[in-house]
Design a protein around this motif. Structure first.
Motif, PDB file in Angstrom:
ATOM      1  N   PRO A 111       0.793  -1.230   0.000  1.00 49.34           N
ATOM      2  CA  PRO A 111       0.000   0.000   0.000  1.00 49.34           C
ATOM      3  C   PRO A 111       0.823   1.278   0.000  1.00 49.34           C
ATOM      4  O   PRO A 111       0.287   2.362  -0.158  1.00 49.34           O
ATOM      5  CB  PRO A 111      -0.776  -0.122   1.313  1.00 49.34           C
ATOM      6  N   GLU A 112       2.153   1.173   0.190  1.00 49.82           N
ATOM      7  CA  GLU A 112       2.945   2.364   0.523  1.00 49.82           C
ATOM      8  C   GLU A 112       3.004   3.400  -0.588  1.00 49.82           C
ATOM      9  O   GLU A 112       3.125   4.597  -0.298  1.00 49.82           O
ATOM     10  CB  GLU A 112       4.371   1.951   0.918  1.00 49.82           C
ATOM     11  N   THR A 144      -0.268   5.076   0.406  1.00 47.11           N
ATOM     12  CA  THR A 144      -0.410   5.587   1.778  1.00 47.11           C
ATOM     13  C   THR A 144       0.756   6.468   2.197  1.00 47.11           C
ATOM     14  O   THR A 144       0.571   7.432   2.946  1.00 47.11           O
ATOM     15  CB  THR A 144      -0.545   4.416   2.760  1.00 47.11           C
ATOM     16  N   ASP A 145       1.972   6.169   1.755  1.00 46.80           N
ATOM     17  CA  ASP A 145       3.156   6.922   2.174  1.00 46.80           C
ATOM     18  C   ASP A 145       3.616   7.943   1.139  1.00 46.80           C
ATOM     19  O   ASP A 145       4.151   8.989   1.501  1.00 46.80           O
ATOM     20  CB  ASP A 145       4.323   5.967   2.467  1.00 46.80           C
ATOM     21  N   ARG A 158      -7.672   2.231  -4.194  1.00 49.84           N
ATOM     22  CA  ARG A 158      -6.951   3.327  -3.522  1.00 49.84           C
ATOM     23  C   ARG A 158      -7.277   4.707  -4.069  1.00 49.84           C
ATOM     24  O   ARG A 158      -6.854   5.718  -3.504  1.00 49.84           O
ATOM     25  CB  ARG A 158      -5.444   3.066  -3.618  1.00 49.84           C
TER      26      ARG A 158
END
Length: 462
Positions: free
Chosen positions: A276-277, A280-281, A365
């Motif tokens: 997911p980074e 998300t990041d 996402r």
């Protein structure tokens, strides 16, 4: 109703990033079907979204001393909890996954891919199981409750091809290198690898990087270069103005970062922990950049799948054209077809010329940049350097991509395989195949068989 009343421990697995309303509708139908069998059902009767709730449900079921364990694969999940369930319970195990209609929208459940991951992970552990891929209300539910597992592992056969031309393919792989960026996600045994084993087989080398390396390079990319790339992409796909421009810029910068890593390190392929980074990041998708890299003959594998990247390099060498790493997400016996898909990263040269490629968002996402189009019709070859059941082999399949409307958002295609869809479905699960296969247009089976002979790899023909 069965003559024998069994206690069935039922564990419905799901993830909140999918269509939970639809998942709950499917779960209700599955439980209604199971209730009609006359067995005693124990378990929560609600979707288990995380490890803590699943462990609690397992404790409840364990106390009831079940005769059978049934996992309901309602949405996609990784295989971590399936393996945990198999570890705790030694009773006969079954998995029921549900299909979803091909309506051209998002993959609302993606349950087949979860079954695929589970079959690989359980195969590595030597755990046989029964399984079902069917909608609620379909016949055959009683097959889940037998004592004898339905899985019958396929045995790879030695290639009978002449290794001469395959040796040339093997030589083309030797000395090439893969950059692995980030670690594969937990529960994705399909993406695990041993660099020494891969090097011994193919001569490929792997260099590992943290995701922070990719992100820092992307942030540092010159604004002018990102602008130039945007202009170039505008000539390839429509709809760039319709997505969030900040997220689009961040996504494009990932392409520039990959270009820089290739230029400095001389890498021939990438295996990237894409979620997911990156969402998300970092704040942008790497799917569109992966499409562009693939079109330029620098294949990128999702989920840090190093063997997937190696397979792409092999098929690219065999076909002399761009390749696409796909998930098999549906098999329909009535239509006698399957669907291959990925979020939105197929090389644009694979687009149906009658359907313009568009910029789009990741369906779970909700960030760009992804490409969206149905795959063009034509003969296709699938392959995978596989580690199923702990043994290296080369998996090969052939089919015809049909001219169909887009089955699911992203990049997808409807395939008529050489074997009937129902038989193909069984062979995929029995083989314990990884969930990623490489696809190229054309018939490259003979070249791949010759490669297998040269590399000493047994072959599984799906």
């Amino acid at each position: 109703m069965s003559d024998e009343t069994l206690t069935i421990g039922v564990l419905p697995l799901g993830r909140p990033t999918f269509d939970i309303g639809f998942a709950e509708e499917m779960l209700s139908g599955m439980l209604e079907d199971l209730g009609a069998c006359g067995h005693r059902l124990v378990g929560p009767g609600t979707l288990l979204m995380d490890a803590a709730s699943t462990e609690a449900a397992m404790a409840q079921i364990e106390a009831a001393q079940p005769d059978r364990i049934l996992i309901l694969q309602v949405t996609f999940t990784d295989a971590a909890m399936t393996c945990r369930i198999a570890e705790v319970f030694d009773q006969p195990l079954a998995i029921w996954a549900v299909p979803e209609p091909r309506l051209g929208g998002r993959l609302r459940l993606n349950a087949f891919c979860g079954l695929n991951l589970a079959s690989h992970a359980l195969g590595l552990r030597g755990r046989l199981f029964s399984w079902r891929y069917a909608a609620p209300g379909s016949p055959g539910r009683e097959n889940l409750f037998g004592e004898t597992p339905m899985v019958s592992p396929l045995v790879a056969q030695a290639s009978q091809a002449d290794p001469a031309s395959g040796k040339a393919l093997l030589d083309r792989l030797r000395g090439k290198s893969i950059a692995r960026i980030g670690a594969h996600p937990d529960g994705f045994d399909t993406c695990a690898y041993d660099s020494g084993r891969l090097a011994a087989l193919t001569g490929l080398t792997v260099t590992g990087f943290d995701l922070s390396e990719l992100f820092s390079r992307a942030h540092a990319a010159p604004a002018a270069a990102a602008g130039d790339l945007r202009c170039a992409v505008e000539g390839t796909v429509s709809g760039l103005d319709e997505v969030d421009q900040g997220e689009l810029d961040r996504s494009l910068r990932l392409k520039l970062a990959l270009d820089g890593m290739k230029a400095e390190g001389g890498f021939d392929a990438f295996a990237i922990r894409c979620w997911p980074e990156t969402f998300t990041d970092y704040g942008g998708a790497v799917c569109g950049p992966a499409s562009m890299m693939g079109e330029a003959r620098v294949p990128c594998a999702c989920e840090a799948d190093v063997y997937g990247a190696a397979t792409q390099l092999l098929l690219q060498a065999a076909s002399d054209q761009p390749v696409f790493l796909v998930d098999l997400v549906d098999m329909d016996a009535a239509d006698n077809t399957g669907v291959v898909w990925h979020c939105g990263q197929a090389p644009v040269s694979m687009a149906d010329p009658d359907a313009a490629a568009r910029a789009t968002l990741h369906t779970n996402r909700k960030m760009p940049l992804l490409f969206e189009f149905p795959l063009k019709p034509g003969t296709v070859t699938f392959t995978r350097l596989s580690q199923a059941h702990g043994r290296q082999s080369l998996v090969i399949a052939r089919g015809e991509m049909l001219k169909r409307e887009m089955a699911f958002t992203g990049t997808s295609g409807v395939v008529h395989f050489e074997r009937p869809a129902e038989e193909m479905l069984g062979r995929v699960i029995d083989s314990g195949l990884e969930h990623h296969m490489a696809l190229a247009y054309g018939d490259h089976v003979a070249a791949l068989e010759s490669f297998a002979a040269a590399a000493g790899l047994p072959v599984v023909h799906l």
